[in-house]
Design a protein around this motif. Structure first.
Motif, PDB file in Angstrom:
ATOM      1  N   LEU A  44      35.290  57.023  35.676  1.00 21.26           N
ATOM      2  CA  LEU A  44      36.379  57.295  34.757  1.00 21.26           C
ATOM      3  C   LEU A  44      37.458  56.225  34.866  1.00 21.26           C
ATOM      4  CD1 LEU A  44      37.498  59.206  32.621  1.00 21.26           C
ATOM      5  CD2 LEU A  44      38.583  60.514  34.440  1.00 21.26           C
ATOM      6  N   MET A  45      37.519  55.559  36.021  1.00 23.59           N
ATOM      7  CA  MET A  45      38.389  54.400  36.200  1.00 23.59           C
ATOM      8  C   MET A  45      37.550  53.257  36.745  1.00 23.59           C
ATOM      9  SD  MET A  45      41.997  55.868  37.656  1.00 23.59           S
ATOM     10  CE  MET A  45      43.076  56.801  36.577  1.00 23.59           C
ATOM     11  N   LEU A  46      37.659  52.115  36.088  1.00 21.42           N
ATOM     12  CA  LEU A  46      36.832  50.964  36.477  1.00 21.42           C
ATOM     13  C   LEU A  46      37.441  49.696  35.915  1.00 21.42           C
ATOM     14  CD1 LEU A  46      35.514  50.519  33.503  1.00 21.42           C
ATOM     15  CD2 LEU A  46      33.694  51.987  34.333  1.00 21.42           C
ATOM     16  N   GLY A  47      36.875  48.568  36.296  1.00 24.46           N
ATOM     17  CA  GLY A  47      37.328  47.295  35.756  1.00 24.46           C
ATOM     18  C   GLY A  47      37.125  46.172  36.739  1.00 24.46           C
ATOM     19  N   SER A  48      37.820  45.096  36.507  1.00 23.19           N
ATOM     20  CA  SER A  48      37.678  43.910  37.337  1.00 23.19           C
ATOM     21  C   SER A  48      38.584  43.986  38.552  1.00 23.19           C
ATOM     22  CB  SER A  48      38.022  42.660  36.519  1.00 23.19           C
ATOM     23  OG  SER A  48      37.972  41.508  37.332  1.00 23.19           O
ATOM     24  N   ALA A  49      38.061  43.531  39.686  1.00 25.52           N
ATOM     25  CA  ALA A  49      38.884  43.325  40.878  1.00 25.52           C
ATOM     26  C   ALA A  49      39.375  41.891  40.957  1.00 25.52           C
ATOM     27  CB  ALA A  49      38.073  43.649  42.135  1.00 25.52           C
ATOM     28  N   GLY A  50      38.981  41.060  39.971  1.00 19.37           N
ATOM     29  CA  GLY A  50      39.212  39.633  40.108  1.00 19.37           C
ATOM     30  C   GLY A  50      38.225  39.052  41.100  1.00 19.37           C
ATOM     31  N   ASP A  51      38.547  37.907  41.641  1.00 21.27           N
ATOM     32  CA  ASP A  51      37.673  37.259  42.624  1.00 21.27           C
ATOM     33  C   ASP A  51      38.251  37.494  44.019  1.00 21.27           C
ATOM     34  OD1 ASP A  51      35.953  35.704  44.064  1.00 21.27           O
ATOM     35  OD2 ASP A  51      36.507  33.808  43.124  1.00 21.27           O
ATOM     36  N   VAL A  52      37.822  38.566  44.665  1.00 21.54           N
ATOM     37  CA  VAL A  52      38.450  38.969  45.924  1.00 21.54           C
ATOM     38  C   VAL A  52      37.976  38.146  47.120  1.00 21.54           C
ATOM     39  CG1 VAL A  52      38.866  41.327  45.132  1.00 21.54           C
ATOM     40  CG2 VAL A  52      36.742  40.803  46.339  1.00 21.54           C
ATOM     41  N   ASN A  53      36.841  37.446  46.995  1.00 22.25           N
ATOM     42  CA  ASN A  53      36.360  36.662  48.131  1.00 22.25           C
ATOM     43  C   ASN A  53      36.325  35.166  47.850  1.00 22.25           C
ATOM     44  OD1 ASN A  53      34.245  36.801  46.330  1.00 22.25           O
ATOM     45  ND2 ASN A  53      32.675  37.238  47.862  1.00 22.25           N
ATOM     46  N   GLY A  54      36.874  34.756  46.719  1.00 23.54           N
ATOM     47  CA  GLY A  54      37.025  33.342  46.437  1.00 23.54           C
ATOM     48  C   GLY A  54      35.738  32.571  46.267  1.00 23.54           C
ATOM     49  N   ASP A  55      34.663  33.248  45.838  1.00 25.04           N
ATOM     50  CA  ASP A  55      33.387  32.542  45.675  1.00 25.04           C
ATOM     51  C   ASP A  55      33.179  32.043  44.257  1.00 25.04           C
ATOM     52  OD1 ASP A  55      32.925  34.913  44.344  1.00 25.04           O
ATOM     53  OD2 ASP A  55      31.085  35.430  45.440  1.00 25.04           O
ATOM     54  N   GLY A  56      34.159  32.237  43.384  1.00 31.59           N
ATOM     55  CA  GLY A  56      34.045  31.762  42.016  1.00 31.59           C
ATOM     56  C   GLY A  56      33.472  32.762  41.038  1.00 31.59           C
ATOM     57  N   TYR A  57      33.111  33.949  41.518  1.00 33.83           N
ATOM     58  CA  TYR A  57      32.573  35.000  40.658  1.00 33.83           C
ATOM     59  C   TYR A  57      33.503  36.215  40.720  1.00 33.83           C
ATOM     60  CZ  TYR A  57      28.347  32.180  41.257  1.00 33.83           C
ATOM     61  OH  TYR A  57      27.451  31.147  41.299  1.00 33.83           O
ATOM     62  N   ASP A  58      33.772  36.781  39.555  1.00 30.47           N
ATOM     63  CA  ASP A  58      34.601  37.982  39.549  1.00 30.47           C
ATOM     64  C   ASP A  58      33.813  39.188  40.040  1.00 30.47           C
ATOM     65  OD1 ASP A  58      37.043  36.912  38.676  1.00 30.47           O
ATOM     66  OD2 ASP A  58      36.352  36.874  36.605  1.00 30.47           O
ATOM     67  N   ASP A  59      34.531  40.138  40.593  1.00 27.52           N
ATOM     68  CA  ASP A  59      33.947  41.330  41.205  1.00 27.52           C
ATOM     69  C   ASP A  59      34.422  42.563  40.438  1.00 27.52           C
ATOM     70  OD1 ASP A  59      33.063  39.483  43.243  1.00 27.52           O
ATOM     71  OD2 ASP A  59      35.095  39.576  44.038  1.00 27.52           O
ATOM     72  N   VAL A  60      33.710  43.692  40.593  1.00 27.88           N
ATOM     73  CA  VAL A  60      34.044  44.875  39.807  1.00 27.88           C
ATOM     74  C   VAL A  60      34.333  46.074  40.707  1.00 27.88           C
ATOM     75  CG1 VAL A  60      32.719  44.112  37.804  1.00 27.88           C
ATOM     76  CG2 VAL A  60      31.622  45.584  39.498  1.00 27.88           C
ATOM     77  N   LEU A  61      35.195  46.967  40.178  1.00 24.86           N
ATOM     78  CA  LEU A  61      35.557  48.207  40.852  1.00 24.86           C
ATOM     79  C   LEU A  61      35.127  49.396  40.000  1.00 24.86           C
ATOM     80  CD1 LEU A  61      39.259  47.400  41.840  1.00 24.86           C
ATOM     81  CD2 LEU A  61      37.318  47.513  43.420  1.00 24.86           C
ATOM     82  N   VAL A  62      34.580  50.415  40.665  1.00 28.02           N
ATOM     83  CA  VAL A  62      34.271  51.696  40.028  1.00 28.02           C
ATOM     84  C   VAL A  62      34.723  52.775  41.000  1.00 28.02           C
ATOM     85  CG1 VAL A  62      32.495  53.197  39.070  1.00 28.02           C
ATOM     86  CG2 VAL A  62      32.282  50.713  38.810  1.00 28.02           C
TER      87      VAL A  62
ATOM     88  N   VAL B 256      42.452  53.468  40.091  1.00 27.30           N
ATOM     89  CA  VAL B 256      42.592  52.026  39.897  1.00 27.30           C
ATOM     90  C   VAL B 256      42.829  51.757  38.414  1.00 27.30           C
ATOM     91  CG1 VAL B 256      41.117  51.425  41.857  1.00 27.30           C
ATOM     92  CG2 VAL B 256      40.097  51.674  39.592  1.00 27.30           C
ATOM     93  N   THR B 257      43.435  50.612  38.123  1.00 29.43           N
ATOM     94  CA  THR B 257      43.616  50.203  36.733  1.00 29.43           C
ATOM     95  C   THR B 257      42.528  49.250  36.265  1.00 29.43           C
ATOM     96  OG1 THR B 257      45.004  48.311  37.314  1.00 29.43           O
ATOM     97  CG2 THR B 257      46.119  50.421  36.928  1.00 29.43           C
ATOM     98  N   GLY B 258      41.857  48.582  37.209  1.00 31.26           N
ATOM     99  CA  GLY B 258      40.863  47.593  36.809  1.00 31.26           C
ATOM    100  C   GLY B 258      41.460  46.299  36.293  1.00 31.26           C
ATOM    101  N   ILE B 259      42.714  46.021  36.663  1.00 28.49           N
ATOM    102  CA  ILE B 259      43.388  44.781  36.289  1.00 28.49           C
ATOM    103  C   ILE B 259      43.598  43.961  37.553  1.00 28.49           C
ATOM    104  CG2 ILE B 259      45.441  43.761  35.269  1.00 28.49           C
ATOM    105  CD1 ILE B 259      43.782  45.350  33.265  1.00 28.49           C
ATOM    106  N   PRO B 260      43.081  42.729  37.629  1.00 24.38           N
ATOM    107  CA  PRO B 260      43.206  41.949  38.865  1.00 24.38           C
ATOM    108  C   PRO B 260      44.654  41.623  39.196  1.00 24.38           C
ATOM    109  CG  PRO B 260      41.545  41.014  37.397  1.00 24.38           C
ATOM    110  CD  PRO B 260      42.274  42.046  36.612  1.00 24.38           C
ATOM    111  N   GLY B 261      44.920  41.465  40.485  1.00 24.14           N
ATOM    112  CA  GLY B 261      46.239  41.060  40.936  1.00 24.14           C
ATOM    113  C   GLY B 261      46.179  40.427  42.308  1.00 24.14           C
TER     114      GLY B 261
ATOM    115  N   GLN C 256      47.833  56.207  38.407  1.00 27.27           N
ATOM    116  CA  GLN C 256      47.501  54.882  37.914  1.00 27.27           C
ATOM    117  C   GLN C 256      48.384  53.903  38.670  1.00 27.27           C
ATOM    118  OE1 GLN C 256      47.114  54.905  33.638  1.00 27.27           O
ATOM    119  NE2 GLN C 256      47.020  52.684  33.568  1.00 27.27           N
ATOM    120  N   ALA C 257      47.778  53.064  39.490  1.00 23.09           N
ATOM    121  CA  ALA C 257      48.522  52.107  40.309  1.00 23.09           C
ATOM    122  C   ALA C 257      47.803  50.769  40.258  1.00 23.09           C
ATOM    123  CB  ALA C 257      48.615  52.598  41.755  1.00 23.09           C
ATOM    124  N   GLY C 258      48.558  49.706  40.014  1.00 22.17           N
ATOM    125  CA  GLY C 258      47.904  48.408  39.964  1.00 22.17           C
ATOM    126  C   GLY C 258      48.849  47.277  39.637  1.00 22.17           C
ATOM    127  N   SER C 259      48.267  46.118  39.406  1.00 19.98           N
ATOM    128  CA  SER C 259      49.036  44.931  39.075  1.00 19.98           C
ATOM    129  C   SER C 259      49.579  45.040  37.661  1.00 19.98           C
ATOM    130  CB  SER C 259      48.153  43.687  39.192  1.00 19.98           C
ATOM    131  OG  SER C 259      48.810  42.554  38.648  1.00 19.98           O
TER     132      SER C 259
END
Length: 608
Positions: free
Chosen positions: A314-332, A384-389, A451-454
Motif C-alpha cells: 500500500l506504500m512503496l516507491g524508490s529509495a534512491g541509490d542507497v548503496n551508491g552502486d549506480g542503480y536505484d533501489d525500491v521500498l515496499v 514510507v513515501t517512496g520519495i528518495p532523500g 506519512q514520513a519522508g523527504s
C-alpha cells in the motif's frame, strides 16, 4: 610544486587583470549548522476545520515557481466548503530561504461536489511540459459525472508550474467513465520513462472493470511540450477481482541503469497463493515506453508478502541509490506484517542491478536485500513515501520510515556503500537519525508519521528536509479542531553562499565556475556553473573555512583551470590574497558578488 603553481595563477589573475573588483556583503542567520535536520520541527501547519484530515496525503512538489526552493503540496480530503461536505481541499506551500510560511499557503484548491474527497492523494508530477517549472497532481477519486450520471468516476487534475505558481484551473484533466472507477485514487510523477526529455505521470483507478470486475488499472501519460495527451499512452490491469491494483503507484527510479525511469505499482489485496497477501509489480522504461499493456504476467519484476496481511504494497516507491552502486533501489512496506512479531510492521528494500530489481529474481520477505522492523506488536511501523532523500548530505540516499503507534516518530537509516545502516537490518534502536512525536496535546493515536519522508530542499541550503503529518490530530473528540490534521517540517541548516558573477572582457558570455574550497589548491566542496550575470548558489556547506574562487572557463572544459582562464577569488580587502569565508552558527548565509574585468589575456605569457 603543484600547490605553488596554482597559487601563482591565482595571484597573477588577481593582480594583472586590472581593474579587478571583487566585492562582497556578508550576513547571517542565527541557526545551528547541521548536515542533518534538527530533531525539533522548524515549521508546522494545522488544519483549520474539524474533520478535514489535513496531511493524510502530502508530497514534495518540486520547484513549482522556479525560485530554486522546493515546495510542498498537502491534501485535506475531509474539508467542507461553504456549499459541500467533504469536498476536500489542497494546499501548496512554497519554500524559501526561511523554509515554509507558517501561516498561509500560496495556493489552495477546493472540491466542487459533495463527498468529492479532493486531496485524498496529491503528488509532485515533475516537469511534464519541459518549461523548467515542476508541476502538481491532485486527485478527486469520488468525483461524479453528471451527464451521463456516473457516481465515483473520479478524476486526476494536473497543474503546470510557472513563475507565478499554480493557476486555479487545471491545465489537464483525466476523468473516469465507469461507476466507482475511482480515477485519481493513486497518483505519481514517475520520471522520464521513454527518454524524450519530458517527465511522465501515472494515475490509478482501483475500481476499473475490464475482463474482471473491479480489477483496477493504472494509466501512464507521457509528457510533451503541450503536456500529456487526453488518452493514456500505456495502461496496466491486475486481472483479479478487488486486488486494489493502482492504489499505490511509485516512481521506481532507474533500477537497471539503462537511463530510463521505471514504474512500480501496488495491489495490497492481491492473491498469489495466499489470500489478500498483496503484491507489487514493476515495469521498466525504454525508448518505446513500458512495452505491451501491463498485466501481472508480463511485469518485469514482482514481489509478494506470502502472508495474509493487510497493507503490503500500500506504500512503496524508490529509495534512491542507497548503496551508491549506480542503480536505484525500491521500498515496499506493510505496517501490519509479522516478522515474526505479530503486526509489528516491516519495510523491505530490494536493490537495483543491471538485471533489474533483486538481480531479476522475484521478491518475497525472505530475499529482501535489507529490511527495518519494529519488533513490537501493533506499532504501525513501516510507513514510507517512496520519495528518495539524502538527509545527511553524504551522497547516499537514506531510508526514511514512520512509526505511528507505540513509539511514534520518524526513523532514518543512512545509506552507505554497504547499504542502509551499514547493511544491518533496522529496528527502533539502531537508527541513524530519529525524531520523536512532539510532546503536545492531541497526538495520542493521531497517527503521527503515517506519512514520513523527504520533502526535497525546502529552505534552499542544499540538503533534503523531512516532513511528516498526523491526519487525526486532534484525537480528542471534544476539541473544536477534532481531526483537523497537522503537518511538521524538519529543516537542515547547512551553509549557503549566494550571489551574482559578472564578467567584462575577452570572450562572449563565457561559462563561469564558482567553487568553495576548504584547501586553496584542493578539490572543491561544492561547485556551481553559470554564465555572466546569472545568480549562483553554493549550498550544503558544513562548518568550516572556505575560499571562494571564480574561474572564467573560456573553453567550457571544467576541471582545473586552463592557462587562458581568468581566475578570481573572494578578496574584500583587495590585498591580492584570498580571504576566507567562515561558515558557523552565526554565519550560515553569505552574499558574495563577483565583478571581474579583464582587458587582455596575459596569463599564457606569464606562465611561459
Amino acid at each position: 610544486m603543484r600547490k605553488y603553481k596554482f597559487l601563482v595563477i591565482l595571484l597573477a589573475a588577481g593582480l594583472l587583470f586590472l581593474p579587478l573588483n571583487v566585492s562582497s556583503a556578508a550576513g547571517g542567520l542565527d541557526a545551528g549548522i547541521q548536515l542533518v535536520p534538527a530533531t525539533t520541527p522548524g515549521w508546522t501547519f494545522t488544519g483549520t476545520q474539524a474533520g478535514s484530515l489535513l496531511g493524510y496525503s502530502w508530497m514534495p512538489a518540486g520547484d513549482v515557481n522556479g525560485d530554486s526552493y522546493d515546495d510542498l503540496i498537502i491534501g485535506a480530503y475531509g474539508y467542507d466548503t461553504a456549499t459541500y461536505t467533504n469536498a476536500g481541499k489542497a494546499y501548496l506551500f512554497p519554500g524559501s530561504e526561511n523554509g515554509l510560511d507558517p501561516a498561509a499557503p500560496a495556493w489552495t484548491l477546493e472540491g466542487e461536489q459533495e463527498n468529492n474527497y479532493l486531496g485524498y492523494v496529491v503528488a509532485g508530477a515533475g516537469d511534464v511540459n519541459g518549461d523548467g517549472y515542476d508541476d502538481v497532481l491532485v486527485g478527486s477519486h469520488a468525483y461524479d459525472l453528471s451527464a451521463p450520471a456516473v457516481s465515483n468516476a473520479g478524476r486526476a487534475l494536473l497543474f503546470f508550474g510557472s513563475a507565478s505558481g499554480l493557476a486555479l484551473t487545471p491545465d489537464w484533466v483525466f476523468t473516469g467513465s465507469q461507476e466507482n472507477q475511482s480515477v485519481g485514487i493513486g497518483l505519481a510523477g514517475v520520471g522520464d520513462i521513454n527518454g524524450d526529455g519530458y517527465d511522465d505521470i501515472a494515475v490509478g483507478a482501483t475500481g476499473w472493470d475490464n475482463e474482471t470486475t473491479d480489477e483496477g488499472s493504472v494509466y501512464v501519460f507521457f509528457g510533451s511540450a503541450s503536456g500529456p495527451a487526453l488518452t493514456p499512452d500505456w495502461s496496466a490491469e491486475s486481472d483479479q477481482h478487488l486486488s486494489n491494483f493502482g492504489r499505490a503507484i511509485g516512481a521506481a527510479g532507474d533500477v537497471n541503469g539503462d537511463g530510463y525511469a521505471d514504474l512500480l505499482v501496488g495491489a495490497d489485496l492481491y492473491d498469489n497463493g495466499t489470500t489478500d497477501e498483496g503484491a507489487a509489480f514493476a515495469w521498466y522504461g525504454s525508448e518505446t515506453g513500458l512495452g505491451e499493456p501491463g498485466r501481472p504476467a508480463n511485469a518485469d519484476w514482482m514481489t509478494e508478502s506470502n502472508q495474509t496481511v493487510r497493507y503490503f504494497a500500500l506504500m512503496l516507491g524508490s529509495a534512491g541509490d542507497v548503496n551508491g552502486d549506480g542503480y536505484d533501489d525500491v521500498l515496499v512496506s506493510s505496517w501490519e506484517h509479522d516478522h515474526p512479531t505479530a503486526d509489528e510492521g516491516v519495510v523491505f528494500l530490494w536493490y537495483g542491478s543491471e538485471q533489474g530489481i533483486n538481480q531479476g529474481v522475484a521478491g518475497n520477505p525472505d530475499n529482501a536485500g535489507w529490511l527495518a522492523e519494529s519488533n513490537a506488536p501493533g506499532y504501525a511501523f513501516g510507513t514510507v513515501t517512496g520519495i528518495p532523500g539524502d538527509i545527511n548530505h553524504d551522497g547516499y540516499d537514506d531510508v526514511i520510515v514512520g512509526c505511528s503507534l507505540g513509539a511514534p516518530g520518524i526513523f532514518v537509516y543512512y545509506g552507505s556503500d554497504q547499504g542502509p545502516n551499514l547493511g544491518v537490518n533496522g529496528n527502533l534502536g539502531n537508527w541513524d537519525w530519529h525524531a520523536d512525536q512532539p510532546v503536545i496535546p492531541g497526538l495520542y493515536a493521531a497517527w503521527f508519521a503515517r506519512q514520513a519522508g523527504s520533502a526535497g530542499d525546502l529552505n534552499g541550503d542544499g540538503v533534503d528536509d523531512l516532513v511528516t503529518s498526523a491526519h487525526l490530530y486532534y484525537e480528542d473528540s471534544t476539541n473544536p479542531l477534532y481531526r483537523a490534521g497537522k503537518i511538521w517540517a524538519y529543516y537542515t541548516n547547512a551553509g549557503v553562499i549566494n550571489g551574482t558573477v559578472t564578467y567584462t572582457g575577452p570572450g562572449s558570455s563565457p561559462l563561469i565556475e564558482i567553487a568553495a574550497h576548504l584547501v586553496l589548491d584542493g578539490p572543491p566542496e561544492t561547485v556551481d556553473y553559470q554564465f555572466g550575470g546569472d545568480p549562483y548558489s553554493l549550498r550544503g556547506l558544513a562548518d568550516g573555512t572556505y575560499y571562494i574562487i571564480a574561474v572564467i572557463d573560456f573553453n567550457g572544459s571544467g576541471g582545473r583551470p586552463d592557462p587562458v582562464d581568468i581566475i578570481s577569488f573572494y578578496d574584500p580587502n583587495q590585498d591580492g590574497m584570498p580571504d576566507p569565508v567562515v561558515i558557523s552558527s552565526g554565519n550560515r548565509v553569505y552574499s558574495i558578488n563577483f565583478d571581474i574585468r579583464g582587458a587582455q589575456l596575459y596569463i599564457p605569457l606569464l606562465l611561459k
